[in-house]
Design an enzyme around this catalytic site. Sequence first.
Site, PDB file in Angstrom:
ATOM      1  N   TRP A  33      82.368 -58.015  57.091  1.00 16.06           N
ATOM      2  CA  TRP A  33      83.212 -57.382  58.113  1.00 16.06           C
ATOM      3  C   TRP A  33      82.868 -57.975  59.477  1.00 16.06           C
ATOM      4  O   TRP A  33      81.685 -58.214  59.779  1.00 16.06           O
ATOM      5  CB  TRP A  33      82.978 -55.868  58.144  1.00 16.06           C
ATOM      6  CG  TRP A  33      84.016 -55.077  57.399  1.00 16.06           C
ATOM      7  CD1 TRP A  33      85.058 -54.381  57.944  1.00 16.06           C
ATOM      8  CD2 TRP A  33      84.128 -54.877  55.987  1.00 16.06           C
ATOM      9  NE1 TRP A  33      85.803 -53.780  56.958  1.00 16.06           N
ATOM     10  CE2 TRP A  33      85.262 -54.073  55.748  1.00 16.06           C
ATOM     11  CE3 TRP A  33      83.395 -55.336  54.885  1.00 16.06           C
ATOM     12  CZ2 TRP A  33      85.663 -53.690  54.470  1.00 16.06           C
ATOM     13  CZ3 TRP A  33      83.797 -54.957  53.612  1.00 16.06           C
ATOM     14  CH2 TRP A  33      84.912 -54.150  53.422  1.00 16.06           C
ATOM     15  N   ASN A  34      83.888 -58.160  60.270  1.00 16.10           N
ATOM     16  CA  ASN A  34      83.793 -58.860  61.546  1.00 16.10           C
ATOM     17  C   ASN A  34      82.776 -58.224  62.515  1.00 16.10           C
ATOM     18  O   ASN A  34      81.735 -58.828  62.835  1.00 16.10           O
ATOM     19  CB  ASN A  34      85.216 -58.887  62.138  1.00 16.10           C
ATOM     20  CG  ASN A  34      85.349 -59.617  63.431  1.00 16.10           C
ATOM     21  OD1 ASN A  34      84.444 -59.602  64.247  1.00 16.10           O
ATOM     22  ND2 ASN A  34      86.489 -60.242  63.663  1.00 16.10           N
ATOM     23  N   TRP A  35      83.053 -57.012  62.990  1.00 11.24           N
ATOM     24  CA  TRP A  35      82.151 -56.470  64.027  1.00 11.24           C
ATOM     25  C   TRP A  35      80.834 -56.006  63.427  1.00 11.24           C
ATOM     26  O   TRP A  35      79.809 -56.020  64.106  1.00 11.24           O
ATOM     27  CB  TRP A  35      82.837 -55.449  64.918  1.00 11.24           C
ATOM     28  CG  TRP A  35      83.223 -54.087  64.410  1.00 11.24           C
ATOM     29  CD1 TRP A  35      83.627 -53.755  63.166  1.00 11.24           C
ATOM     30  CD2 TRP A  35      83.251 -52.875  65.192  1.00 11.24           C
ATOM     31  NE1 TRP A  35      83.925 -52.409  63.114  1.00 11.24           N
ATOM     32  CE2 TRP A  35      83.717 -51.846  64.337  1.00 11.24           C
ATOM     33  CE3 TRP A  35      82.959 -52.553  66.513  1.00 11.24           C
ATOM     34  CZ2 TRP A  35      83.868 -50.524  64.767  1.00 11.24           C
ATOM     35  CZ3 TRP A  35      83.121 -51.238  66.947  1.00 11.24           C
ATOM     36  CH2 TRP A  35      83.564 -50.244  66.084  1.00 11.24           C
ATOM     37  N   TYR A  81      86.760 -52.785  45.690  1.00  8.45           N
ATOM     38  CA  TYR A  81      87.278 -52.490  47.032  1.00  8.45           C
ATOM     39  C   TYR A  81      88.797 -52.556  47.021  1.00  8.45           C
ATOM     40  O   TYR A  81      89.391 -53.452  46.411  1.00  8.45           O
ATOM     41  CB  TYR A  81      86.744 -53.509  48.053  1.00  8.45           C
ATOM     42  CG  TYR A  81      87.251 -53.227  49.459  1.00  8.45           C
ATOM     43  CD1 TYR A  81      86.631 -52.266  50.252  1.00  8.45           C
ATOM     44  CD2 TYR A  81      88.369 -53.893  49.966  1.00  8.45           C
ATOM     45  CE1 TYR A  81      87.111 -51.981  51.528  1.00  8.45           C
ATOM     46  CE2 TYR A  81      88.846 -53.618  51.239  1.00  8.45           C
ATOM     47  CZ  TYR A  81      88.215 -52.661  52.013  1.00  8.45           C
ATOM     48  OH  TYR A  81      88.687 -52.383  53.274  1.00  8.45           O
ATOM     49  N   GLY A 161      88.483 -50.235  64.040  1.00  4.99           N
ATOM     50  CA  GLY A 161      87.300 -49.768  63.327  1.00  4.99           C
ATOM     51  C   GLY A 161      87.303 -48.250  63.216  1.00  4.99           C
ATOM     52  O   GLY A 161      86.630 -47.689  62.373  1.00  4.99           O
ATOM     53  N   ASP A 163      89.231 -45.950  61.941  1.00  7.84           N
ATOM     54  CA  ASP A 163      90.377 -45.864  61.042  1.00  7.84           C
ATOM     55  C   ASP A 163      91.219 -44.588  61.151  1.00  7.84           C
ATOM     56  O   ASP A 163      92.428 -44.650  61.202  1.00  7.84           O
ATOM     57  CB  ASP A 163      89.913 -45.977  59.585  1.00  7.84           C
ATOM     58  CG  ASP A 163      89.175 -47.268  59.308  1.00  7.84           C
ATOM     59  OD1 ASP A 163      88.822 -47.995  60.255  1.00  7.84           O
ATOM     60  OD2 ASP A 163      88.924 -47.553  58.126  1.00  7.84           O
ATOM     61  N   TYR A 348      84.570 -39.233  58.934  1.00  6.14           N
ATOM     62  CA  TYR A 348      84.696 -40.618  59.423  1.00  6.14           C
ATOM     63  C   TYR A 348      84.790 -40.663  60.959  1.00  6.14           C
ATOM     64  O   TYR A 348      83.796 -40.446  61.627  1.00  6.14           O
ATOM     65  CB  TYR A 348      85.907 -41.239  58.744  1.00  6.14           C
ATOM     66  CG  TYR A 348      85.794 -42.716  58.395  1.00  6.14           C
ATOM     67  CD1 TYR A 348      84.593 -43.354  58.199  1.00  6.14           C
ATOM     68  CD2 TYR A 348      86.950 -43.484  58.232  1.00  6.14           C
ATOM     69  CE1 TYR A 348      84.536 -44.708  57.869  1.00  6.14           C
ATOM     70  CE2 TYR A 348      86.912 -44.837  57.878  1.00  6.14           C
ATOM     71  CZ  TYR A 348      85.690 -45.438  57.708  1.00  6.14           C
ATOM     72  OH  TYR A 348      85.648 -46.768  57.380  1.00  6.14           O
ATOM     73  N   TRP A 349      85.976 -40.894  61.522  1.00  9.65           N
ATOM     74  CA  TRP A 349      86.076 -41.043  62.975  1.00  9.65           C
ATOM     75  C   TRP A 349      86.713 -39.832  63.646  1.00  9.65           C
ATOM     76  O   TRP A 349      87.178 -39.919  64.772  1.00  9.65           O
ATOM     77  CB  TRP A 349      86.848 -42.324  63.317  1.00  9.65           C
ATOM     78  CG  TRP A 349      86.044 -43.547  63.016  1.00  9.65           C
ATOM     79  CD1 TRP A 349      86.052 -44.272  61.857  1.00  9.65           C
ATOM     80  CD2 TRP A 349      85.066 -44.184  63.853  1.00  9.65           C
ATOM     81  NE1 TRP A 349      85.152 -45.322  61.932  1.00  9.65           N
ATOM     82  CE2 TRP A 349      84.538 -45.287  63.149  1.00  9.65           C
ATOM     83  CE3 TRP A 349      84.576 -43.926  65.143  1.00  9.65           C
ATOM     84  CZ2 TRP A 349      83.560 -46.136  63.677  1.00  9.65           C
ATOM     85  CZ3 TRP A 349      83.604 -44.770  65.672  1.00  9.65           C
ATOM     86  CH2 TRP A 349      83.114 -45.856  64.933  1.00  9.65           C
ATOM     87  N   GLU A 392      75.926 -44.327  57.180  1.00  4.84           N
ATOM     88  CA  GLU A 392      77.014 -44.988  57.914  1.00  4.84           C
ATOM     89  C   GLU A 392      77.324 -44.207  59.196  1.00  4.84           C
ATOM     90  O   GLU A 392      77.500 -44.783  60.263  1.00  4.84           O
ATOM     91  CB  GLU A 392      78.256 -45.062  57.013  1.00  4.84           C
ATOM     92  CG  GLU A 392      79.407 -45.852  57.621  1.00  4.84           C
ATOM     93  CD  GLU A 392      80.620 -45.946  56.696  1.00  4.84           C
ATOM     94  OE1 GLU A 392      80.591 -45.354  55.592  1.00  4.84           O
ATOM     95  OE2 GLU A 392      81.593 -46.609  57.083  1.00  4.84           O
TER      96      GLU A 392
HETATM   97  C1  DGY Z   1      87.652 -49.454  55.118  1.00  4.82           C
HETATM   98  O1  DGY Z   1      87.962 -50.058  54.089  1.00  4.82           O
HETATM   99  O2  DGY Z   1      87.334 -48.269  55.149  1.00  4.82           O
HETATM  100  C2  DGY Z   1      87.561 -50.183  56.366  1.00  4.82           C
HETATM  101  O3  DGY Z   1      87.280 -49.364  57.429  1.00  4.82           O
HETATM  102  C3  DGY Z   1      88.746 -51.047  56.629  1.00  4.82           C
HETATM  103  O4  DGY Z   1      88.180 -52.022  57.416  1.00  4.82           O
END
Ligand code: DGY
Length: 426
Positions: A33-35, A81, A161, A163, A348-349, A392
């Site tokens: 993942w990028n960041w 995934y 990020g 989501d 999550y967020w 996480e």
């Molecule tokens: C995920 O799969 O939950 C990621 O946040 C998408 O990048």
Amino acid sequence: MSKHLIDRAAEVLRTNDLGHYTVPTHGLYPFQWNWDSCLTALGQAHFDEARSWQEIETLFEHQWEDGMVPHIVFHKEDDGYFPGPEVWDTGRPVPTTGITQPPVAAFAVYRLFQRAKNRELAKEKARALLPKLHAWHAWFFQCRDPQDTGLVAVIHPWETGRDNSIDWDEAFERVPTDNVKPFVRRDTQHANPEHRPTQAQYERYIWLVQKFRSLGWDNSKLHDASPFQIVDPGFNGILLRSCADLAKLAEEFGEQTIAEESRAWAASGIAAMESLWSDAYGQYLCFDRATGSMIDSPSVAGILAAVAPIPDANKTTIAKRVEQLAEIASYPVPSHDPTDPRFDGLRYWRGPTWLIVNYMIADGLRAGGQTKTAAMIEKSSLELIKKSGFAEYYDPIIAEPCGGTTFTWTAAMVVEILSGSERVNT
Ligand code: DGY
């Protein structure tokens, strides 16, 4: 205690290291993942500088010709995934997704460069990355700010990020779910479904992916074609910080054109950020570019913006806001204001605290003279780890560990925070 925590963090970094890139955690996120990678490199550098440069180099090997750096690189197959490469269908030699992520890379590279012990290696690596970082920033302003406002829009929540942030709830009502091909989620098999986005959100995430894929991932079309166009102050704050840092890096190498262009982007973006400021909340808010309206949602994005070189007066107000939130949430900074009825401390967020966000907020506040609040954020971040391990994310009130376990960037941030005295703030 510090030594013990650093050892545990180093163990997490080792566990998730696949040689030339690091997975965020096995199972739930089995690719690069990028960041995640860029922030992970900051932690890795304390043990092995060459390995930390390699982490970022690997990511940039998969930069698109138009300058975009994709959000996931699918280095190998893994059907654990969803959505995998076949859903994105971007036609890349090594498959990648077709959207991007918060551009923390230049911020990370400049920091790695500044504090590198191996100066020769740092010069060689940073010099080679400089034009690539600049091309990514140029891509942002060209493709995600077509009206030249100084701020860029994200076109998919995964780009931020964050989501399933409450910030997107209203905008997501406009994203249809017709013609979404049936799919089986994998994330809920690895993590508690109560900690993850909902099925209705996933259908909209996938609708957007299908829409962009139908446009051939042509970035000259995607922004205008997306029903989801959000100007996120946290995302823009990261981009503007990265532009400002890249300007300083470019100066080191006498690259005046890159330096000037980067400084100009940072300056016009910082000025434009004022339009996102909310006196009522004492922080920034998101702007819905598709409807032309501000989004009434006090999320951490408007606090994370402090990572950018915004005016010190705004940082002072944001520090007060964080202190206020810390009275309600013992483990700040929550990803959403707990007094908002939409807050959900586990999901999550929509409420949880994330260490990478804390790290960047603390960094920005410290640079603005808000050292007491910055130290408070760092201290409570470490308390979370001692209490709940390398998760996480965490419920900001009861510290319940959420999402994935043995999490790479959480470990990297612990190393960074514990090595704080070595950090250079300019
Ligand atoms: C995920 O799969 O939950 C990621 O946040 C998408 O990048």
